[in-house]
Design a protein around this motif. Structure first.
Motif, mmCIF file in Angstrom:
data_model
loop_
_atom_site.group_PDB
_atom_site.id
_atom_site.type_symbol
_atom_site.label_atom_id
_atom_site.label_comp_id
_atom_site.label_asym_id
_atom_site.label_seq_id
_atom_site.Cartn_x
_atom_site.Cartn_y
_atom_site.Cartn_z
ATOM 1 N N ILE A 79 0.961 -1.229 -0.062
ATOM 2 C CA ILE A 79 -0.111 0.029 -0.102
ATOM 3 C C ILE A 79 0.814 1.284 -0.106
ATOM 4 N N ILE A 84 -0.485 4.756 -1.813
ATOM 5 C CA ILE A 84 -2.050 4.838 -1.469
ATOM 6 C C ILE A 84 -2.078 5.556 -0.074
ATOM 7 N N TYR A 86 -3.983 6.145 3.501
ATOM 8 C CA TYR A 86 -4.677 5.132 4.384
ATOM 9 C C TYR A 86 -4.735 5.733 5.812
ATOM 10 N N ASP A 94 -6.929 10.660 5.923
ATOM 11 C CA ASP A 94 -5.894 9.830 5.947
ATOM 12 C C ASP A 94 -4.811 10.238 6.639
ATOM 13 N N TRP A 109 -8.337 1.989 3.634
ATOM 14 C CA TRP A 109 -8.028 2.914 2.534
ATOM 15 C C TRP A 109 -9.251 2.887 1.587
#
Length: 128
Positions: A79, A84, A86, A94, A109
């Motif tokens: 990830i 990405i 999260y 996030d 996520w």
């Protein structure tokens, strides 16, 4: 009687990209074609997520995967490597943090389709 969940349909605006991304993050196989018009992600020997092409709006879904501590580390690494964002909580900003609960770890996520994916090491739905 034993009942097992066999497969789920996951609506997506780009079924190929969505299936490929999830499979790569989880480190599991996928295919561009399967039974019907779906792109299957083979989560394990008993569960397939069939990504379905959807036009227009669809409800956002939440999917949670319980994994070992080692698998958690490997998936979280993928990830992060994919860039990405999260978070440590199901909702909110996030924060790029890992949540801790009941002696386990968890992260959430979102994907471009809006679905919320969760990865955890200890189930809060099933206590030991």
């Amino acid at each position: 009687m034993t009942i097992e969940l066999d497969h789920l349909l996951v609506p997506s605006h780009d079924r190929y990209a969505a299936a490929r991304q999830l499979a790569e993050l989880l480190g599991v196989p996928w295919a561009e074609t399967g039974v019907g018009p779906f792109c299957p992600v083979y989560v394990n020997a008993g569960l397939t997520l069939d990504f379905d092409q959807a036009e227009g709006p669809f409800p956002v879904q939440h999917y949670c995967f319980r994994v070992s501590a080692d698998d958690f580390d490997a998936i979280l690494g993928r990830i992060r490597a994919a860039g990405i964002a999260y978070r440590s909580a199901p909702h909110g900003a996030d924060d790029m943090q890992v949540g801790h609960w009941n002696g386990g770890r968890l992260v959430y996520w979102n994907v471009p389709d809006g679905h919320v994916w969760e990865l955890l090491t200890v189930s809060y739905a099933r206590q030991p």
